[in-house]
Design a protein around this motif. Structure first.
Motif, mmCIF file in Angstrom:
data_model
loop_
_atom_site.group_PDB
_atom_site.id
_atom_site.type_symbol
_atom_site.label_atom_id
_atom_site.label_comp_id
_atom_site.label_asym_id
_atom_site.label_seq_id
_atom_site.Cartn_x
_atom_site.Cartn_y
_atom_site.Cartn_z
ATOM 1 N N ASN A 126 0.837 -1.194 0.000
ATOM 2 C CA ASN A 126 0.000 0.000 0.000
ATOM 3 C C ASN A 126 0.881 1.258 0.000
ATOM 4 N N GLU A 127 0.717 2.127 -1.006
ATOM 5 C CA GLU A 127 1.658 3.231 -1.176
ATOM 6 C C GLU A 127 1.653 4.245 -0.023
ATOM 7 N N PRO A 128 0.471 4.684 0.437
ATOM 8 C CA PRO A 128 0.505 5.598 1.584
ATOM 9 C C PRO A 128 1.170 4.969 2.815
ATOM 10 N N ALA A 129 0.917 3.691 3.053
ATOM 11 C CA ALA A 129 1.529 3.006 4.207
ATOM 12 C C ALA A 129 3.047 2.983 4.048
ATOM 13 N N GLU A 130 3.487 2.780 2.810
ATOM 14 C CA GLU A 130 4.921 2.737 2.533
ATOM 15 C C GLU A 130 5.571 4.093 2.797
ATOM 16 N N LYS A 131 4.895 5.133 2.322
ATOM 17 C CA LYS A 131 5.407 6.499 2.518
ATOM 18 C C LYS A 131 5.517 6.813 4.003
ATOM 19 N N GLU A 132 4.473 6.447 4.720
ATOM 20 C CA GLU A 132 4.438 6.716 6.162
ATOM 21 C C GLU A 132 5.553 5.950 6.867
ATOM 22 N N ALA A 133 5.752 4.695 6.436
ATOM 23 C CA ALA A 133 6.778 3.861 7.069
ATOM 24 C C ALA A 133 8.161 4.467 6.865
ATOM 25 N N ILE A 134 8.433 4.917 5.637
ATOM 26 C CA ILE A 134 9.762 5.481 5.361
ATOM 27 C C ILE A 134 9.951 6.794 6.127
ATOM 28 N N SER A 135 8.908 7.615 6.181
ATOM 29 C CA SER A 135 8.980 8.853 6.977
ATOM 30 C C SER A 135 9.318 8.545 8.422
ATOM 31 N N MET A 136 8.601 7.577 8.966
ATOM 32 C CA MET A 136 8.825 7.192 10.358
ATOM 33 C C MET A 136 10.285 6.800 10.567
ATOM 34 N N MET A 137 10.814 6.031 9.636
ATOM 35 C CA MET A 137 12.200 5.580 9.777
ATOM 36 C C MET A 137 13.187 6.746 9.683
ATOM 37 N N LEU A 138 12.929 7.658 8.751
ATOM 38 C CA LEU A 138 13.823 8.808 8.594
ATOM 39 C C LEU A 138 13.764 9.692 9.835
ATOM 40 N N GLU A 139 12.571 9.848 10.389
ATOM 41 C CA GLU A 139 12.441 10.654 11.605
ATOM 42 C C GLU A 139 13.182 10.007 12.772
ATOM 43 N N HIS A 140 13.322 8.696 12.730
ATOM 44 C CA HIS A 140 14.083 8.019 13.779
ATOM 45 C C HIS A 140 15.562 7.909 13.426
ATOM 46 N N LYS A 141 15.951 8.656 12.410
ATOM 47 C CA LYS A 141 17.369 8.758 12.053
ATOM 48 C C LYS A 141 18.034 7.401 11.872
ATOM 49 N N VAL A 142 17.372 6.524 11.133
ATOM 50 C CA VAL A 142 17.934 5.206 10.883
ATOM 51 C C VAL A 142 19.285 5.300 10.178
ATOM 52 N N ARG A 143 20.102 4.304 10.406
ATOM 53 C CA ARG A 143 21.400 4.225 9.724
ATOM 54 C C ARG A 143 21.200 4.012 8.226
ATOM 55 N N GLY A 144 20.078 3.389 7.868
ATOM 56 C CA GLY A 144 19.759 3.130 6.471
ATOM 57 C C GLY A 144 18.510 2.271 6.405
ATOM 58 N N ILE A 145 18.071 1.983 5.193
ATOM 59 C CA ILE A 145 16.820 1.233 5.020
ATOM 60 C C ILE A 145 17.010 0.068 4.057
ATOM 61 N N LEU A 146 16.492 -1.098 4.440
ATOM 62 C CA LEU A 146 16.357 -2.217 3.495
ATOM 63 C C LEU A 146 14.931 -2.168 2.957
ATOM 64 N N TYR A 147 14.813 -2.176 1.647
ATOM 65 C CA TYR A 147 13.493 -2.134 1.018
ATOM 66 C C TYR A 147 13.282 -3.500 0.377
ATOM 67 N N SER A 148 12.348 -4.277 0.927
ATOM 68 C CA SER A 148 12.254 -5.670 0.473
ATOM 69 C C SER A 148 10.879 -6.032 -0.054
ATOM 70 N N THR A 149 10.861 -6.985 -0.975
ATOM 71 C CA THR A 149 9.608 -7.469 -1.558
ATOM 72 C C THR A 149 9.531 -8.973 -1.333
ATOM 73 N N TRP A 150 8.343 -9.508 -1.301
ATOM 74 C CA TRP A 150 8.231 -10.924 -0.943
ATOM 75 C C TRP A 150 8.529 -11.841 -2.111
ATOM 76 N N TYR A 151 8.390 -11.331 -3.339
ATOM 77 C CA TYR A 151 8.912 -12.122 -4.449
ATOM 78 C C TYR A 151 9.820 -11.242 -5.303
ATOM 79 N N HIS A 152 10.756 -11.870 -5.946
ATOM 80 C CA HIS A 152 11.795 -11.198 -6.718
ATOM 81 C C HIS A 152 11.190 -10.428 -7.886
ATOM 82 N N ARG A 153 11.348 -9.115 -7.887
ATOM 83 C CA ARG A 153 10.740 -8.318 -8.947
ATOM 84 C C ARG A 153 11.437 -6.969 -9.118
ATOM 85 N N VAL A 154 11.031 -6.250 -10.167
ATOM 86 C CA VAL A 154 11.484 -4.876 -10.348
ATOM 87 C C VAL A 154 10.734 -4.011 -9.347
ATOM 88 N N ALA A 155 11.433 -3.086 -8.684
ATOM 89 C CA ALA A 155 10.755 -2.210 -7.721
ATOM 90 C C ALA A 155 10.819 -0.772 -8.217
#
Lengths: 362, 362
Positions: A126-155
């Motif tokens: 879900n795109e809004p959920a994804e946006k919110e999740a990444i915002s949350m992580m950036l606000e928590h000053k993460v060292r970095g982000i792994l962006y993963s999908t459940w099956y191998h595909r173009v993202a």
């Protein structure tokens, strides 16, 4: 494992709920117990090596921390150091597949090894959920982000990912030099086909998925490479399209039987399970009449079919771990930024029963 | 879903990796753009309602935040407020079961609804990992912790949980008033048996698990209650022990056939899958010769057996969501502290084919 006998119901006790919460120990209490200043406790907790604190004092503070059960505030520590010990993990489908769990486990084990903690967000694509999740992580000053999908595909890489370091896991970006860790589909397809060739099969069908994907292209390429190495001519009539589940495999059996193959490589274990049902229906035995190989090594299926299914595993645990290692700079990405992880072979009884049968006495 | 055609390989481009990271916007830059002080930006960001800031200024700051893509530091915010917007979730087996994923998804959806973020730790039942996970959560000043297990069981509550609020999810503590959310096994067992009774069956076997557990006791009790309500005498000879996987179900078929039942309730879907294989082996049809009901509604199995399996679902999503609601005080726990969640029925074709057959013409 905790087990129990007799009644399974917890004691029906009186109402008062979990209100016995202890008040956390403060830094001031540690300081008092160790007879030092709060500033000294802070220096010890934050492990300032250059602070001039005697070994004796340091020990006194450490003892007081242990005895009182003081927990330093990680949030304050992170704020002082300017970045956190978090790594974000965005997953598109934790819930609907057991695979995502292995990516998480691999990433978590590797992160913990290096003192990092995972912040996991499940977006269900879900795109809004994804946006919110990444915002949350950036606000928590993460060292970095792994962006993963459940099956191998173009993202499609969300723009916000560029605000931090990131690694794509089980997916990759087109026309981009973003780092990615993916399963080696070509090697996997080759390995699956080679199991069958090694057991003497030369007329081998491939039930490929109907879904366009790196798995579809890569496993077909691997199948062709294995045939070629063995000097078996590629016959396009032996490649079938099957919807990638049990029903797809079942529906493909008629075609399989008609073309007279002695073996079949199925795009995944669910398709293989459908093939089992279909072959039984027409009275054919596995592996005697047709040998079967799957793909995925799916937990609740592969080992529990009759006979147990030979297959090739998707390396999800290693994908997660490798993603963290790239992110932290512990491993280097190859030149094109895409690291391919080997899909290991899991041999069971669907190609030949483990005790080779004496060819007489049948 | 992103799909692709043709080559599945990402473009082989030149080395330079993800080094185009943007420098994050600072609060000072927002202040300059909005022509206000840094303190004013801070008040707006932290949503201090009582601060005397004009609507005009507030809007100017918000616009600058949007245009510059400024992200407030959640760590600083948490530190100011004294607690974080984290809820911890300790899970013993994210990796090895698709069930854990649904607990996570339910907990996450509910947490997000109320402005909280999950910190998830997977422990694989390993005690040091569990201790470390809880420490990490306490150091991050979580609002509370959900302690969850992948199958319903008695849990030994780790002492450190008492340092915060906590709720047990899919497990409960013996001799304790700790709050817990668990599936209603008795209702589930009753519902499964009632499907069969409703279709006219009176001689119904129960393949129960060999593992002592709340599921074992609860589902048996539900089975007995359903029989009793229908006026069918309980016959202990129709209750079999089966190891709770496909092999266990397969091995139980001989006994089933010998005792002449017309229907069987299986402890879980994997056992039902083994029963399918065993019945086929002896030439019996489902549902014509024997009707079958499972338990779990396991994603990759239940809907894909031939015929698709009628079953009772474990309410994992709701367990996770209910755990968060209890933790945040949005729902009240019942008197004994243990909230039981209903297991819903999922009817497919293994009890009767959906189009009722005309009794003639067979």
């Amino acid at each position: 494992m905790t087990t129990q006998k007799g009644s399974s119901q917890p004691a029906e006790s009186d109402p008062p709920p979990n209100t016995t919460r202890h008040r956390p120990t403060t830094m001031r209490e540690v300081a008092e117990a160790a007879a030092v200043s709060v500033a000294t406790v802070s220096l010890v907790v934050n492990n300032k090596k250059d602070a001039r604190i005697g070994a004796d004092t340091r020990k006194r503070v450490r003892d007081a921390i242990r005895v009182l059960g003081y927990r330093p505030n990680a949030l304050a520590k992170n704020l002082v150091s300017g970045s956190s010990r978090f790594i974000g993990l965005v997953a598109d489908a934790i819930a609907t597949t057991p695979f995502a769990g292995q990516i998480i486990r691999g990433a978590q084990d590797e992160a913990w090894k290096h003192g990092y903690v995972l912040l996991i967000a499940n977006t269900e694509g879900n795109e809004p959920a994804e946006k919110e999740a990444i915002s949350m992580m950036l606000e928590h000053k993460v060292r970095g982000i792994l962006y993963s999908t459940w099956y191998h595909r173009v993202a499609q890489v969300p723009a916000a990912l560029n605000e931090t370091d990131f690694v794509l896991v089980n997916c990759f970006a087109r026309d981009s030099d973003a780092w990615a860790v993916v399963p080696d589909e070509v090697q996997g397809g080759r390995a699956a086909t080679e199991i069958l060739i090694r057991h003497g099969h030369r007329r081998i069908a491939f039930l490929n998925t109907t879904t366009p994907s790196p798995a579809r292209d890569g496993r077909l390429q691997g199948y062709r490479e294995a045939l070629e190495s063995a000097g078996i001519p590629f016959d396009p009539n032996l490649v079938f399209d099957a919807y990638p589940d049990q029903e797809g495999g079942y529906a493909a059996v008629e075609g399989l039987v008609q073309c007279g193959v002695t073996a079949v490589f199925c795009h995944n274990d669910r398709v293989a399970m459908g093939v089992y049902d279909g072959l039984r229906q027409v009275g054919m035995s596995i592996p005697e009449d047709i040998a079967v190989v799957g793909f995925d090594n799916q937990e609740v299926i592969a080992a529990h079919l009759r006979p147990p299914l030979s297959t090739v595993a998707l390396p999800h645990y290693r994908l997660g771990a490798a993603g963290v290692r790239l992110l932290l700079g512990l491993d280097e990405a190859p030149g094109n930024g895409v690291l391919r992880i080997v899909c290991p072979v899991v041999e069971r009884d669907s190609v030949s029963t483990r005790q080779e049968k004496a060819p007489a006495n049948m």
